[in-house]
Design a protein around this motif. Structure first.
Motif, PDB file in Angstrom:
ATOM      1  N   ILE A 266       0.750  -1.354   0.082  1.00  0.00           N
ATOM      2  CA  ILE A 266       0.026  -0.099  -0.022  1.00  0.00           C
ATOM      3  C   ILE A 266       0.771   1.269  -0.066  1.00  0.00           C
ATOM      4  CG2 ILE A 266      -1.789   1.081   1.277  1.00  0.00           C
ATOM      5  CD1 ILE A 266      -2.595  -1.498   2.784  1.00  0.00           C
ATOM      6  N   ILE A 267       0.486   2.203  -0.808  1.00  0.00           N
ATOM      7  CA  ILE A 267       0.948   3.655  -0.603  1.00  0.00           C
ATOM      8  C   ILE A 267      -0.245   4.646  -0.269  1.00  0.00           C
ATOM      9  CG2 ILE A 267       1.791   5.501  -2.197  1.00  0.00           C
ATOM     10  CD1 ILE A 267       3.549   3.454  -3.691  1.00  0.00           C
ATOM     11  N   VAL A 268       0.215   5.369   0.956  1.00  0.00           N
ATOM     12  CA  VAL A 268      -0.784   6.482   1.022  1.00  0.00           C
ATOM     13  C   VAL A 268      -0.084   7.615   1.021  1.00  0.00           C
ATOM     14  CG1 VAL A 268      -2.041   4.851   2.518  1.00  0.00           C
ATOM     15  CG2 VAL A 268      -0.048   6.178   3.589  1.00  0.00           C
ATOM     16  N   THR A 269      -1.109   8.674   1.084  1.00  0.00           N
ATOM     17  CA  THR A 269      -0.603  10.134   0.778  1.00  0.00           C
ATOM     18  C   THR A 269      -1.375  11.107   1.659  1.00  0.00           C
ATOM     19  OG1 THR A 269      -1.858  11.037  -1.001  1.00  0.00           O
ATOM     20  CG2 THR A 269       0.465   9.666  -1.456  1.00  0.00           C
ATOM     21  N   CYS A 270      -0.998  11.926   1.952  1.00  0.00           N
ATOM     22  CA  CYS A 270      -2.072  13.302   2.575  1.00  0.00           C
ATOM     23  C   CYS A 270      -1.694  14.255   1.539  1.00  0.00           C
ATOM     24  CB  CYS A 270      -1.946  13.574   3.868  1.00  0.00           C
ATOM     25  SG  CYS A 270      -0.426  14.180   4.490  1.00  0.00           S
ATOM     26  N   ALA A 271      -2.922  15.244   1.678  1.00  0.00           N
ATOM     27  CA  ALA A 271      -2.949  16.556   0.744  1.00  0.00           C
ATOM     28  C   ALA A 271      -1.591  17.288   1.233  1.00  0.00           C
ATOM     29  CB  ALA A 271      -4.153  17.351   0.941  1.00  0.00           C
ATOM     30  N   LEU A 272      -0.799  17.954   0.116  1.00  0.00           N
ATOM     31  CA  LEU A 272       0.406  18.698   0.104  1.00  0.00           C
ATOM     32  C   LEU A 272       0.097  20.214   1.035  1.00  0.00           C
ATOM     33  CD1 LEU A 272       2.010  18.113  -3.038  1.00  0.00           C
ATOM     34  CD2 LEU A 272       1.912  16.444  -1.369  1.00  0.00           C
ATOM     35  N   PRO A 273       0.787  20.624   2.086  1.00  0.00           N
ATOM     36  CA  PRO A 273       0.732  21.741   2.558  1.00  0.00           C
ATOM     37  C   PRO A 273       1.139  22.744   1.866  1.00  0.00           C
ATOM     38  CG  PRO A 273       2.327  20.335   3.816  1.00  0.00           C
ATOM     39  CD  PRO A 273       1.509  19.530   2.788  1.00  0.00           C
ATOM     40  N   TYR A 274       0.621  23.693   1.844  1.00  0.00           N
ATOM     41  CA  TYR A 274       1.065  24.961   0.998  1.00  0.00           C
ATOM     42  C   TYR A 274       2.121  25.771   1.763  1.00  0.00           C
ATOM     43  CZ  TYR A 274       0.870  28.127  -2.943  1.00  0.00           C
ATOM     44  OH  TYR A 274       1.090  29.001  -3.941  1.00  0.00           O
TER      45      TYR A 274
ATOM     46  N   ALA B  81       4.641  16.172   0.627  1.00  0.00           N
ATOM     47  CA  ALA B  81       5.698  17.116   0.362  1.00  0.00           C
ATOM     48  C   ALA B  81       4.765  18.279   0.677  1.00  0.00           C
ATOM     49  CB  ALA B  81       5.685  16.880  -1.300  1.00  0.00           C
ATOM     50  N   ASP B  82       5.666  19.273   0.502  1.00  0.00           N
ATOM     51  CA  ASP B  82       5.417  20.937   0.621  1.00  0.00           C
ATOM     52  C   ASP B  82       4.793  21.153  -1.116  1.00  0.00           C
ATOM     53  OD1 ASP B  82       5.148  21.641   2.804  1.00  0.00           O
ATOM     54  OD2 ASP B  82       7.244  22.573   3.009  1.00  0.00           O
ATOM     55  N   ASP B  83       3.550  21.799  -1.097  1.00  0.00           N
ATOM     56  CA  ASP B  83       3.022  22.484  -2.369  1.00  0.00           C
ATOM     57  C   ASP B  83       3.890  23.766  -2.520  1.00  0.00           C
ATOM     58  OD1 ASP B  83       1.892  23.304  -4.637  1.00  0.00           O
ATOM     59  OD2 ASP B  83      -0.173  23.140  -3.807  1.00  0.00           O
ATOM     60  N   THR B  84       4.806  23.915  -3.496  1.00  0.00           N
ATOM     61  CA  THR B  84       5.472  25.316  -3.450  1.00  0.00           C
ATOM     62  C   THR B  84       5.392  26.230  -4.529  1.00  0.00           C
ATOM     63  OG1 THR B  84       7.294  24.169  -4.769  1.00  0.00           O
ATOM     64  CG2 THR B  84       7.462  24.013  -2.135  1.00  0.00           C
ATOM     65  N   HIS B  85       4.468  25.845  -5.530  1.00  0.00           N
ATOM     66  CA  HIS B  85       4.497  26.940  -6.772  1.00  0.00           C
ATOM     67  C   HIS B  85       3.373  27.791  -6.766  1.00  0.00           C
ATOM     68  CE1 HIS B  85       7.530  23.746  -9.038  1.00  0.00           C
ATOM     69  NE2 HIS B  85       8.199  24.865  -8.479  1.00  0.00           N
ATOM     70  N   GLY B  86       3.253  28.623  -7.465  1.00  0.00           N
ATOM     71  CA  GLY B  86       2.048  29.690  -7.672  1.00  0.00           C
ATOM     72  C   GLY B  86       2.252  30.843  -7.171  1.00  0.00           C
ATOM     73  N   THR B  87       1.369  31.897  -7.571  1.00  0.00           N
ATOM     74  CA  THR B  87       1.442  33.128  -7.178  1.00  0.00           C
ATOM     75  C   THR B  87       1.449  33.375  -5.499  1.00  0.00           C
ATOM     76  OG1 THR B  87      -0.045  33.477  -9.104  1.00  0.00           O
ATOM     77  CG2 THR B  87       0.632  35.291  -7.692  1.00  0.00           C
TER      78      THR B  87
END
Length: 652
Positions: A11-19, A54-60
């Protein structure tokens, strides 16, 4: 459904990436804890489960935050990542890898998936009219546009989705848009954009909804969206933008929501390389691994439609399931800085032992898409009653009888009663597997009650030493089983409990084993909680929101007199005010006070004007300042100077 304890699943699990533009709050911890409990349970149940984020790093937003702080985006995301990792560790979140979307792996996978999708006919170009902030010289991403929902009419809605009715729409449909960056009215400007052909994946998405593990309300909602004129997905953004450039394009960047979920693949790839493992075995069409995403209900649309469509276009394995939870409220209210309920996760650890929050969340989490309330009175009562008064009480009251025997346990135990407790293992395994943690906690605490009743009924303090030793040893075997049951939820406390029992960390198979070695001296594993009082310093409010005296002195506040007031055609909230500012002349100001004031009642009223606020171009004209007011949910109150003040006086 009964779950085979010896299934040896992968099994592989993830949680949503914090901004990556702010510290973690308690809502982030709720999701991370839910995922962590399930992952730990799987590994304690003879399965192989890896947990990635992971950290969600991109965007304005990252770009603008870095600009505000006077640092580069790279510096900001590096600092934020360290802070996020440190905070997750405080709550015993056991990632196999925590990474970053600003990485070579993510760039490579984003380009690979895009190129494959393009080759397979899913990519096209269109010229679009996009909202543009003339003051800031930039196209506006969805989250920086605020206006009226085109579906239900709710005001102050952001971007391409309504928080009131849940509708999604093209950002161009939003009514009365305002740039939240400059508070000006944006204009439309043409630009060529790149689109992913989402409608072409309709059949694939219907099959995905039919065959994957999804909660029924989420499946129904996603099905509604599928049947509601599925639109092509804009996956490009114009500069200035912090992100990855799209291959073979001139100054076009991948939209953050394209490369953010690809961050799951990047994190796994980074970890696999360090452990000499193949991504083909972990995440490919032929992979044996089940893949599950734990997310909040606000991003179900992206994970349930865009993400599987994108994966399929690149011929990668689709998720086996998506587990969606509701929002976190605090004392019945939405998390809010102003109301003192927006609590930073790191700060909360200074108030309470972090594992007690893990337990409280588990005691309220289930497989439903329901909001969860963190009520501080209930929190304190539950921890003191359950963990201290029931679970740990068994060890505390039994250990004294073992201590009299030099910490040597008895060879004789009440196997019949112990078996009654251990026989509940399959039910508890089922509840963990289906994410009904609250029911699992309730059952475990019922077993703790039975264990305490066993001690009370047999009253070892009234028995001779040998009989008392037998009762206490039986109780500690019960405590060991309960510790195994609770170990996915409170790993640090249970680890210390195993040390007290002189046991290695146990799996769910070990509930049928009995203590055979001497124990160690018992020391309290958790203190009773005192009532929780959250001060202003413990909320999201931080020093970045304060200004110094020089900054305050730079604000030119002046007394002004309203000499004309009128309604504004087409505006529900605004009145146009003409102000006399003494020697400084006259000003035209638009003020959102229409619901509280009639224009004719405002003539000659004295107000306070922010005189040196830059003029703001609005749909109805140019506003040359701002009048100060206070408000509550029901009314707005203009702030007026004391009697005797005259137009133009400086406010000090």
């Amino acid at each position: 459904m009964e779950i085979n304890q010896k299934s040896n699943r992968k099994i592989i699990v993830t949680c949503a990436l914090p901004y990556a533009n702010a510290p973690l709050h308690l809502g982030h911890i709720l999701e991370a804890v839910q995922t962590d409990i399930w992952s730990r349970f799987q590994n304690l149940n003879n399965n192989t489960c890896y947990y990635f984020c992971a950290d969600d790093t991109h965007g304005t937003p990252v770009m603008l935050k870095a600009k505000e702080l006077g640092i580069s985006p790279e510096e900001l995301i590096e600092t934020t990542k360290k802070d996020h990792e440190d905070t997750y560790k405080l709550y015993d979140i056991k990632f196999d890898n925590f990474y970053s979307t600003h990485s070579d792996e993510n760039k490579n996978y984003a380009e690979l998936i895009y190129t494959k999708a393009k080759k397979n006919g899913f990519i096209k170009k269109n010229n679009i009219n996009q909202l543009y902030d003339e003051k800031e010289s930039m196209f506006l991403s969805d989250r920086f546009i605020k206006g009226v929902c085109p579906k239900c009419g709710a005001e102050d809605q952001y971007g391409d989705g309504c928080s009131k009715c849940g509708a999604t729409y093209d950002v161009s449909e939003i009514i009365d848009p305002i740039s939240t960056i400059s508070e000006t009215i944006p204009v439309y400007k043409e630009s060529e954009h790149i689109f992913f052909n989402l409608p072409k994946q309709l059949k694939t998405l219907k099959n995905f909804l039919m065959n994957s593990n999804l909660q029924e309300p989420i499946k129904n909602k996603l099905s509604e969206w599928l049947n509601d004129d599925l639109k092509e997905w804009d996956i490009s953004r114009d500069p200035p933008y912090f992100g990855f450039k799209i291959p073979d394009e001139n100054e076009k960047y991948f939209y953050v929501w394209l490369d953010a979920p690809i961050g799951y693949l990047a994190s796994i790839s980074n970890w696999a390389a360090k452990n000499n493992l193949s991504m083909d075995n972990l995440w490919s069409e032929k992979s044996e691994y089940e893949i599950y995403h734990f997310i909040g209900k606000d991003i179900a649309y992206f994970h349930g439609l865009f993400w599987p469509a994108l994966l399929d276009a690149a011929k990668l394995k689709l998720p086996s399931g998506i587990f969606v939870h509701g929002f976190l409220t605090v004392n019945g209210e939405k998390m809010s800085k102003s109301k003192g309920t927006g609590i930073l996760a790191k700060d909360f650890t200074k108030i309470c032992e972090p594992e007690t929050l893990r337990y409280y969340f588990a005691a309220k989490l289930n497989d439903k898409v329901e909001d969860l309330d963190l009520n501080f009175d209930d929190y304190v009562q539950r921890i003191n009653s359950d963990l201290v008064g029931k679970y740990l009480n068994i060890a505390s009251r039994s250990s004294s009888f073992i201590k009299k025997n030099n910490n040597k346990i008895s060879d004789i135990i009440d196997e019949k009663f112990i078996s009654e407790i251990s026989s509940e293992t399959s039910k508890i395994v089922n509840l963990y597997e289906t994410r009904n943690f609250s029911k699992a906690v309730r059952l475990i605490m019922n077993l703790a009650d039975k264990s305490n009743k066993y001690i009370n009924d047999n009253a070892p303090w009234k028995k001779d030493d040998d009989e008392a030793l037998k009762i206490a040893t039986t109780a500690l075997n019960l405590f060991n089983i309960l510790t195994i049951y609770l170990s996915p939820i409170i790993p640090n406390i249970t680890n210390n409990a195993f040390k007290f029992l002189n046991q290695n960390n146990q799996t769910f198979d070990d509930v049928n084993k009995r203590l055979s070695s001497n124990i160690n001296e018992y020391k309290p594993l958790l203190k009773r909680l005192d009532p929780i009082i959250i001060s202003k310093e413990d909320t999201m409010t931080n020093n970045n929101n304060f200004i110094n005296i020089d900054q305050f002195n730079s604000i030119d506040l002046r007394v002004a007199k309203i000499i004309e007031a009128s309604n504004v055609d087409g505006a529900d909230k605004l009145l146009q005010l003409k102000l006399d500012v003494g020697d400084l002349g006259e000003r035209i100001v638009f003020a959102g006070i229409k619901k509280s004031y009639k224009p004719d009642k405002l003539i000659n009223k004295m107000v306070i004007l922010v005189n040196n606020l830059a003029p703001r171009k609005m749909k109805f004209g140019i506003s040359e300042g701002m009048v100060l007011a206070s408000s509550n949910d029901d009314d707005i109150f203009l702030i007026s100077p004391d009697t005797g003040a005259t137009p133009g006086l400086k406010v000090k």
